[in-house]
Design an enzyme around this catalytic site. Sequence first.
Site, PDB file in Angstrom:
ATOM      1  N   ARG A  43      14.957  -0.351  22.045  1.00 57.37           N
ATOM      2  CA  ARG A  43      13.596  -0.675  22.496  1.00 57.37           C
ATOM      3  C   ARG A  43      12.941   0.489  23.236  1.00 57.37           C
ATOM      4  O   ARG A  43      11.725   0.673  23.148  1.00 57.37           O
ATOM      5  CB  ARG A  43      13.618  -1.924  23.377  1.00 57.37           C
ATOM      6  CG  ARG A  43      13.774  -3.176  22.544  1.00 57.37           C
ATOM      7  CD  ARG A  43      13.773  -4.431  23.353  1.00 57.37           C
ATOM      8  NE  ARG A  43      13.510  -5.578  22.500  1.00 57.37           N
ATOM      9  CZ  ARG A  43      13.816  -6.835  22.821  1.00 57.37           C
ATOM     10  NH1 ARG A  43      14.380  -7.096  23.980  1.00 57.37           N
ATOM     11  NH2 ARG A  43      13.526  -7.813  21.998  1.00 57.37           N
ATOM     12  N   LYS A 204      22.509 -21.202  13.450  1.00 59.20           N
ATOM     13  CA  LYS A 204      22.134 -22.594  13.211  1.00 59.20           C
ATOM     14  C   LYS A 204      20.978 -22.750  12.237  1.00 59.20           C
ATOM     15  O   LYS A 204      20.027 -21.966  12.275  1.00 59.20           O
ATOM     16  CB  LYS A 204      21.673 -23.214  14.532  1.00 59.20           C
ATOM     17  CG  LYS A 204      22.753 -23.446  15.525  1.00 59.20           C
ATOM     18  CD  LYS A 204      22.153 -24.250  16.644  1.00 59.20           C
ATOM     19  CE  LYS A 204      23.019 -24.306  17.860  1.00 59.20           C
ATOM     20  NZ  LYS A 204      22.192 -24.568  19.031  1.00 59.20           N
ATOM     21  N   GLY A 358      17.051 -10.981  17.042  1.00 62.20           N
ATOM     22  CA  GLY A 358      17.761 -10.106  17.967  1.00 62.20           C
ATOM     23  C   GLY A 358      19.152  -9.729  17.488  1.00 62.20           C
ATOM     24  O   GLY A 358      19.516  -8.547  17.460  1.00 62.20           O
ATOM     25  N   GLY A 381      13.043 -13.044  19.109  1.00 62.58           N
ATOM     26  CA  GLY A 381      12.392 -14.327  18.847  1.00 62.58           C
ATOM     27  C   GLY A 381      10.926 -14.205  18.444  1.00 62.58           C
ATOM     28  O   GLY A 381      10.427 -14.994  17.637  1.00 62.58           O
TER      29      GLY A 381
HETATM   30  P1  ADP Z   1      19.170 -13.768  15.208  1.00 65.78           P
HETATM   31  O1  ADP Z   1      19.300 -13.529  16.692  1.00 65.78           O
HETATM   32  O2  ADP Z   1      19.134 -12.513  14.436  1.00 65.78           O
HETATM   33  O3  ADP Z   1      18.036 -14.700  14.880  1.00 65.78           O
HETATM   34  P2  ADP Z   1      21.132 -15.872  15.269  1.00 65.78           P
HETATM   35  O4  ADP Z   1      21.029 -15.924  16.742  1.00 65.78           O
HETATM   36  O5  ADP Z   1      20.606 -17.013  14.494  1.00 65.78           O
HETATM   37  O6  ADP Z   1      20.527 -14.503  14.717  1.00 65.78           O
HETATM   38  O7  ADP Z   1      22.673 -15.779  14.835  1.00 65.78           O
HETATM   39  C1  ADP Z   1      23.542 -14.801  15.279  1.00 65.78           C
HETATM   40  C2  ADP Z   1      24.881 -15.361  15.642  1.00 65.78           C
HETATM   41  O8  ADP Z   1      25.422 -16.160  14.606  1.00 65.78           O
HETATM   42  C3  ADP Z   1      25.876 -14.251  15.865  1.00 65.78           C
HETATM   43  O9  ADP Z   1      26.226 -14.241  17.231  1.00 65.78           O
HETATM   44  C4  ADP Z   1      27.056 -14.603  14.977  1.00 65.78           C
HETATM   45  O10 ADP Z   1      28.305 -14.426  15.598  1.00 65.78           O
HETATM   46  C5  ADP Z   1      26.816 -16.076  14.686  1.00 65.78           C
HETATM   47  N1  ADP Z   1      27.466 -16.490  13.440  1.00 65.78           N
HETATM   48  C6  ADP Z   1      27.262 -16.009  12.209  1.00 65.78           C
HETATM   49  N2  ADP Z   1      28.108 -16.580  11.326  1.00 65.78           N
HETATM   50  C7  ADP Z   1      28.865 -17.444  12.019  1.00 65.78           C
HETATM   51  C8  ADP Z   1      29.928 -18.343  11.679  1.00 65.78           C
HETATM   52  N3  ADP Z   1      30.356 -18.438  10.440  1.00 65.78           N
HETATM   53  N4  ADP Z   1      30.481 -19.079  12.661  1.00 65.78           N
HETATM   54  C9  ADP Z   1      30.025 -18.967  13.928  1.00 65.78           C
HETATM   55  N5  ADP Z   1      29.036 -18.153  14.312  1.00 65.78           N
HETATM   56  C10 ADP Z   1      28.453 -17.399  13.383  1.00 65.78           C
HETATM   57 MG    MG Z   2      20.117 -14.735  18.260  1.00 66.92          MG
END
Ligand code: ADP
Ligand code: MG
Length: 414
Positions: A43, A204, A358, A381
């Site tokens: 950043r 999720k 993120g 976000g």
């Molecule tokens: P972003 O911040 O890019 O939007 P998210 O917060 O939705 O992404 O997801 C990131 C997290 O998802 C990571 O910390 C990763 O460890 C977790 N993750 C990905 N695949 C799995 C899995 N199969 N089981 C548990 N956690 C997972």
């Molecule tokens: Mg995240």
Amino acid sequence: MASKTLDGIKSIENFQIEDKRLFLRLDLNVPMNEDLTIADDTRIRAAMPTIKYAIEKGAKIIIASHFGRPKGVEEKYSLEPVAKYLSEKLNKEIMLVEEPRGHAARALLSGLKPSQIIMLENLRFDPGEEKNDREFAQSMAGQTDIYINDAFGASHRAHASIVAMPGLVDKKGIGFLMRKEIEMLDTIRFTPQAPFLTILGGAKVSDKIEVIEVLMDKVDTMIIGGAMAYTFLAAQKIQTGKSLVEKDKISFAADLLKRAEMRRKRILVPIDHRITQDIKDTEGSKICDGAAIPDGWLGVDIGPKTAELYAKEIARAKTIFWNGPMGVFETEAFSAGTFKVARAIAENEKAISVVGGGDSAAAAEASGQAEKFTHISTGGGASLEFLQGEKLPGIEALRPPKRSEKNIEDGGML
Ligand code: ADP
Ligand code: MG
């Protein structure tokens, strides 16, 4: 590049900033190590073009940012390490002002010379910031000739330095980072070239439902990975062992799969996995050859066949949007799928590739391929909210008043 969102919004280049008090609202909210050194300077680097421009043009520069989520003044959330880091990078002195509302701040500001920089201490140390408090905003606006928001990652929050303050300054606009963020995300939203591929993963389904809905209308193909995938497998009545499944989202996933089929869009889900019996057990993990996951095991990454399949899809796309890692990439043993996807994106040089979120940005950086992506959003976000079509209050606050509103402000006179 044209951008619908930026219609009517001014940018730093539209103003004569020499010798003017230029307020730069930046997003310097960087991840820190335990010992308060900077863990990831993305950043800060992203804010550099605007800072350097302001120095070159001889503005009197006031930098402001939030940092973490302090409860009142907490030393570990001081911007001091950031000020020091930036000062070293620019080879330039940067004074940190502890109380932006205080007399000392005003004195410092009135003595500020062209191309000099002061940084305000963490805006969230002041209770007025998160309350979008007008008085706090006025204390800063009173010292400002031109207000520039280059903090895309903070622009989804109606806070004093983001919303109230530009409402009190006539000359306001965006910086170079904000322009790039919005132009790239507008390309994804409004003018993606086909084939448009979206790669979705992460923790999720429930976090991403709105983004999925919006992107569903535009994509040709959607690839699903990460923990999210198991809810989609469950929707197809495939065994998921003890993988993370959101039971209350299974029907959403089933419905989405059906809608995609009707509209001749493709949604791809994993055909094999890396599985383990405990998320902490890296040694005992293995490849599960096939979509079904046995009882007692949980999926932690997409498998090699899936990664290969996804890489092929990535190779033929013209526009790629990626949100959400394919597995628990923070753990080396479970990172192969995510990094393979990152590499495939990097290798498709003709596509426009944008990463939002993120953890996804962190994964893209960790893959070592970051500079080959067209754009990695610093927004976390904010980038997802923006893609969902939500108006970001920080951007809306920069629009000139509509004519009718302006007349009222001017006392009804034209
Ligand atoms: P972003 O911040 O890019 O939007 P998210 O917060 O939705 O992404 O997801 C990131 C997290 O998802 C990571 O910390 C990763 O460890 C977790 N993750 C990905 N695949 C799995 C899995 N199969 N089981 C548990 N956690 C997972
Ligand atoms: Mg995240």
